[in-house]
Design a protein around this motif. Structure first.
Motif, PDB file in Angstrom:
ATOM      1  N   SER A  92       0.855  -1.183   0.000  1.00  0.00           N
ATOM      2  CA  SER A  92       0.000   0.000   0.000  1.00  0.00           C
ATOM      3  C   SER A  92       0.892   1.233   0.000  1.00  0.00           C
ATOM      4  N   ALA A  93       1.708   1.337  -1.030  1.00  0.00           N
ATOM      5  CA  ALA A  93       2.657   2.445  -1.120  1.00  0.00           C
ATOM      6  C   ALA A  93       1.920   3.748  -1.381  1.00  0.00           C
ATOM      7  N   GLU A  94       2.369   4.762  -0.732  1.00  0.00           N
ATOM      8  CA  GLU A  94       1.800   6.083  -0.909  1.00  0.00           C
ATOM      9  C   GLU A  94       2.870   6.997  -1.492  1.00  0.00           C
ATOM     10  N   LEU A  95       2.485   7.823  -2.433  1.00  0.00           N
ATOM     11  CA  LEU A  95       3.406   8.814  -2.976  1.00  0.00           C
ATOM     12  C   LEU A  95       3.415  10.027  -2.059  1.00  0.00           C
ATOM     13  N   ASN A  96       4.563  10.596  -1.858  1.00  0.00           N
ATOM     14  CA  ASN A  96       4.651  11.839  -1.096  1.00  0.00           C
ATOM     15  C   ASN A  96       4.512  12.985  -2.084  1.00  0.00           C
ATOM     16  N   VAL A  97       3.314  13.482  -2.211  1.00  0.00           N
ATOM     17  CA  VAL A  97       3.025  14.512  -3.192  1.00  0.00           C
ATOM     18  C   VAL A  97       2.366  15.677  -2.482  1.00  0.00           C
ATOM     19  N   GLU A  98       2.891  16.872  -2.725  1.00  0.00           N
ATOM     20  CA  GLU A  98       2.275  18.063  -2.161  1.00  0.00           C
ATOM     21  C   GLU A  98       1.210  18.528  -3.145  1.00  0.00           C
ATOM     22  N   ALA A  99      -0.035  18.250  -2.828  1.00  0.00           N
ATOM     23  CA  ALA A  99      -1.128  18.623  -3.711  1.00  0.00           C
ATOM     24  C   ALA A  99      -2.406  18.656  -2.888  1.00  0.00           C
ATOM     25  N   THR A 100      -3.479  19.008  -3.546  1.00  0.00           N
ATOM     26  CA  THR A 100      -4.755  18.983  -2.854  1.00  0.00           C
ATOM     27  C   THR A 100      -5.086  17.537  -2.519  1.00  0.00           C
ATOM     28  N   ALA A 101      -6.008  17.354  -1.587  1.00  0.00           N
ATOM     29  CA  ALA A 101      -6.383  16.003  -1.172  1.00  0.00           C
ATOM     30  C   ALA A 101      -6.918  15.204  -2.351  1.00  0.00           C
ATOM     31  N   GLU A 102      -7.696  15.843  -3.201  1.00  0.00           N
ATOM     32  CA  GLU A 102      -8.263  15.153  -4.361  1.00  0.00           C
ATOM     33  C   GLU A 102      -7.173  14.704  -5.319  1.00  0.00           C
ATOM     34  N   LYS A 103      -6.228  15.591  -5.595  1.00  0.00           N
ATOM     35  CA  LYS A 103      -5.120  15.236  -6.476  1.00  0.00           C
ATOM     36  C   LYS A 103      -4.276  14.130  -5.853  1.00  0.00           C
ATOM     37  N   ALA A 104      -4.065  14.197  -4.557  1.00  0.00           N
ATOM     38  CA  ALA A 104      -3.266  13.177  -3.880  1.00  0.00           C
ATOM     39  C   ALA A 104      -3.928  11.808  -3.992  1.00  0.00           C
ATOM     40  N   VAL A 105      -5.252  11.770  -3.855  1.00  0.00           N
ATOM     41  CA  VAL A 105      -5.974  10.506  -3.995  1.00  0.00           C
ATOM     42  C   VAL A 105      -5.817   9.982  -5.419  1.00  0.00           C
ATOM     43  N   TYR A 106      -5.964  10.859  -6.397  1.00  0.00           N
ATOM     44  CA  TYR A 106      -5.825  10.470  -7.802  1.00  0.00           C
ATOM     45  C   TYR A 106      -4.412   9.979  -8.100  1.00  0.00           C
ATOM     46  N   VAL A 107      -3.408  10.696  -7.610  1.00  0.00           N
ATOM     47  CA  VAL A 107      -2.017  10.300  -7.835  1.00  0.00           C
ATOM     48  C   VAL A 107      -1.737   8.945  -7.196  1.00  0.00           C
ATOM     49  N   ASN A 108      -2.226   8.720  -5.982  1.00  0.00           N
ATOM     50  CA  ASN A 108      -2.022   7.429  -5.322  1.00  0.00           C
ATOM     51  C   ASN A 108      -2.726   6.302  -6.076  1.00  0.00           C
ATOM     52  N   GLN A 109      -3.897   6.591  -6.619  1.00  0.00           N
ATOM     53  CA  GLN A 109      -4.619   5.606  -7.414  1.00  0.00           C
ATOM     54  C   GLN A 109      -3.816   5.270  -8.671  1.00  0.00           C
ATOM     55  N   LEU A 110      -3.304   6.290  -9.342  1.00  0.00           N
ATOM     56  CA  LEU A 110      -2.470   6.051 -10.524  1.00  0.00           C
ATOM     57  C   LEU A 110      -1.216   5.265 -10.161  1.00  0.00           C
ATOM     58  N   HIS A 111      -0.609   5.594  -9.036  1.00  0.00           N
ATOM     59  CA  HIS A 111       0.594   4.895  -8.598  1.00  0.00           C
ATOM     60  C   HIS A 111       0.305   3.409  -8.395  1.00  0.00           C
ATOM     61  N   ARG A 112      -0.823   3.102  -7.768  1.00  0.00           N
ATOM     62  CA  ARG A 112      -1.204   1.693  -7.568  1.00  0.00           C
ATOM     63  C   ARG A 112      -1.456   0.999  -8.901  1.00  0.00           C
ATOM     64  N   MET A 113      -2.074   1.716  -9.831  1.00  0.00           N
ATOM     65  CA  MET A 113      -2.324   1.132 -11.156  1.00  0.00           C
ATOM     66  C   MET A 113      -1.012   0.836 -11.875  1.00  0.00           C
ATOM     67  N   ILE A 114      -0.079   1.773 -11.787  1.00  0.00           N
ATOM     68  CA  ILE A 114       1.229   1.559 -12.413  1.00  0.00           C
ATOM     69  C   ILE A 114       1.916   0.355 -11.778  1.00  0.00           C
ATOM     70  N   LEU A 115       1.858   0.262 -10.460  1.00  0.00           N
ATOM     71  CA  LEU A 115       2.493  -0.858  -9.768  1.00  0.00           C
ATOM     72  C   LEU A 115       1.811  -2.191 -10.054  1.00  0.00           C
ATOM     73  N   SER A 116       0.550  -2.154 -10.476  1.00  0.00           N
ATOM     74  CA  SER A 116      -0.144  -3.402 -10.779  1.00  0.00           C
ATOM     75  C   SER A 116       0.285  -3.977 -12.125  1.00  0.00           C
ATOM     76  N   MET A 117       0.967  -3.172 -12.937  1.00  0.00           N
ATOM     77  CA  MET A 117       1.482  -3.665 -14.216  1.00  0.00           C
ATOM     78  C   MET A 117       2.717  -4.524 -13.963  1.00  0.00           C
ATOM     79  N   PRO A 118       3.019  -5.425 -14.879  1.00  0.00           N
ATOM     80  CA  PRO A 118       4.263  -6.197 -14.737  1.00  0.00           C
ATOM     81  C   PRO A 118       5.475  -5.268 -14.633  1.00  0.00           C
ATOM     82  N   GLU A 119       6.517  -5.725 -13.961  1.00  0.00           N
ATOM     83  CA  GLU A 119       7.694  -4.900 -13.650  1.00  0.00           C
ATOM     84  C   GLU A 119       8.263  -4.197 -14.869  1.00  0.00           C
ATOM     85  N   GLY A 120       8.432  -4.867 -15.970  1.00  0.00           N
ATOM     86  CA  GLY A 120       9.016  -4.253 -17.158  1.00  0.00           C
ATOM     87  C   GLY A 120       8.186  -3.097 -17.685  1.00  0.00           C
ATOM     88  N   LEU A 121       6.883  -3.247 -17.632  1.00  0.00           N
ATOM     89  CA  LEU A 121       5.995  -2.180 -18.104  1.00  0.00           C
ATOM     90  C   LEU A 121       6.000  -0.998 -17.136  1.00  0.00           C
TER      91      LEU A 121
END
Length: 172
Positions: A92-121
């Protein structure tokens, strides 16, 4: 005296890379603790081998390649110790991003999606689309051909678009 100033500059530049290196380590390891351990090992190695840095090119590229190589070595060690493959783990990795709460939620969601891809991708996507490396630089960091970077990036973008579309449908 000049050498001390250069070492201070090197360390300062290395510290400024830590957030980016941690994100990259997460795409490789898929585990917060492994990423932090890898990052610590990379920093130690970079500092002890700073005399090998010739100042040409980008320091970040040199350190990213070192990170990848150390992780490949770690995977090999683990395979020998366990006699098999590693399991894919999404922390459950969280990005340390200085942004609004909404943007932070979106960025964390994108981060999880990226991490769900195979390592090479995930690694190619992060280096090119997030960190801004060229295809050639990403290929050098990952020690793969440029064509492979292009292919993996295309696949990663398509997967991310599909995941975002599915997520939007679920919310609707």
């Amino acid at each position: 005296m000049r050498q001390a100033v250069e070492m201070k500059d090197f360390r300062r530049d290395l510290v400024s890379l830590l957030p980016k290196l941690r994100r990259f380590a997460m795409t490789l390891t898929r585990d917060v603790n492994d990423a932090d351990d890898l990052l610590q090992e990379v920093c130690e190695r970079a500092i002890t081998r700073s005399h090998l840095w010739n100042g040409e090119g980008r320091l970040a590229s040199w350190v990213y390649a070192m990170t990848r190589n150390l992780w490949v070595d770690e995977i090999r060690k683990r395979k020998v110790r366990s006699g098999g493959d590693m399991t894919d783990f999404l922390g459950s990795a969280e990005l340390n991003v200085e942004a609004t709460a909404e943007k932070a939620v979106y960025v964390n969601q994108l981060h999880r999606m990226i991490l769900s891809m195979p390592e090479g991708l995930a690694s190619v996507f992060l280096l090119v689309n997030v960190e801004g490396y060229s295809y050639r630089e990403a290929a050098d960091i990952l020690a793969i051909p440029v064509g492979t970077v292009m292919s993996r990036l295309s696949t990663a973008r398509l997967r991310l678009a599909a995941m975002l579309s599915e997520d939007a449908e679920r919310r609707a």
